[in-house]
Scaffold this active site. Structure first.
Site, PDB file in Angstrom:
ATOM      1  CB  ALA A 245      -0.933   0.000   1.203  1.00  0.00           C
ATOM      2  CB  ALA A 246       4.386   1.957  -0.782  1.00  0.00           C
ATOM      3  N   GLY A 247       2.140   3.217  -2.436  1.00  0.00           N
ATOM      4  CA  GLY A 247       1.659   4.276  -3.316  1.00  0.00           C
ATOM      5  C   GLY A 247       0.289   4.796  -2.926  1.00  0.00           C
ATOM      6  CG  ASP A 248      -3.023   2.266  -3.056  1.00  0.00           C
ATOM      7  OD1 ASP A 248      -2.921   2.828  -4.161  1.00  0.00           O
ATOM      8  OD2 ASP A 248      -3.300   1.063  -2.920  1.00  0.00           O
TER       9      ASP A 248
END
Length: 306
Positions: A245-248
């Site tokens: 979920a880094a980008g989210d």
């Protein structure tokens, strides 16, 4: 005024593995979890947990996953009045996560593929919303239609997964485009490997019409290119557990920071802190930090503008 996230809702089926499998390889996993996800829903949860009034718009199926996906959003404070229920399965994502936190993801759209251009008419753009956050896990026609109707909103587009069929006029509808390293490479044809090449890719995307481009580089931070400035924000030095979920989390944090009126640089630094906290925990929505956690993290890891 609020944040509207127009995008996907998926149930993440996550397997823990020793390493990411090669083609044809069979692995024995060490763990399995069923976790609410989808890039749209993840970003909505990230924004809501940071304290911003957030609404999710999209589609789920009439199966058990659909009900659980909406309940998970509501539990995090996300309004789900704009989520439609269609006959058939909800979207799912099949995710492998290895021992160092790297991942492979296969998304099966399910109900997400049923999001239609007509659904855009239900979005209270320009009236109740000041930020519209979108991704590419729903049909491009719906994303483009929403962007066209959002003259009074800040339109943030996370071009994931990257698409080769973007019409030239699409870029001019976007206020902030936020590809990661791989997506920037796919969109531009350049090999993005670090800060310098990210700046080159961002310039290409700005020349196509995007007002501001933020290239997310993971452990190398983020590169920002706008009409008035180009700069690099280093990543926080942390030990990543799960990068799913880094980008989210980054996009949710960015939307909240801009909604609060932070400068572009301060917003990117804030979003980087949100992402750093998210990758220190396993899972997608379950890893999204609260405002208090972000504020405590920034006290321990101060930046220039935060």
């Amino acid at each position: 005024m609020s944040i509207i996230v127009f995008g996907s809702l998926n149930m993440d089926l996550v397997a823990q593995v020793s390493h990411l499998p090669e083609p044809g390889e069979t692995l024995l996993g060490s763990g399995f979890a069923t976790i609410p996800g989808g890039k749209g829903a993840n970003q909505a949860v990230a924004a809501a947990r940071l304290g911003a009034p957030t609404a999710m718009a999209g589609c789920v199926g009439d199966d058990g996953f659909g009900l659980l996906l909406c309940e998970s959003l509501q539990a995090s404070g996300v309004a789900t009045d704009l989520v439609l229920v269609h006959a058939g399965p909800s979207g799912v994502a099949l995710i492998n996560v290895d021992e160092v936190g790297e991942n492979q993801i296969v998304v099966v759209p399910g109900a997400n593929a049923k999001v239609a251009v007509t659904d855009v008419e239900r979005l209270p753009l320009g009236h109740e919303a000041s930020i519209l956050l979108m991704q590419f896990e729903i049909p491009l026609a719906a994303v483009q239609a929403a962007a066209k109707r959002s003259a009074d909103c800040c339109v943030i587009v996370d071009p994931a997964p990257a698409r080769s069929d973007l019409p030239p006029e699409f870029y001019g509808l976007v206020d902030i485009l936020t590809p990661n390293q791989t997506e920037a490479s796919q969109l531009t044809g350049l090999q993005v490997t670090g800060v310098t090449t990210a700046m080159e890719a961002a310039q290409v995307l700005r020349q196509r019409g995007a007002a501001t481009v933020i290239v997310k580089l993971g452990s190398q931070g983020a590169v920002v290119s706008s009409q008035s400035e180009v700069f690099h924000v280093p990543a926080f030095q942390i030990e990543a557990v799960d990068t799913v979920a880094a980008g989210d989390s980054f996009n949710g944090g960015l939307a909240v920071a801009l909604w609060e009126g932070k400068s572009l640089r301060a917003a990117v630094e804030w979003a980087s802190a949100v992402a750093a906290l998210a990758v220190m925990k396993a899972g997608a929505q379950s890893s999204m930090p609260t405002r208090k956690q972000v504020e405590a993290f920034l006290r321990q890891h101060p930046t220039g503008d935060s």
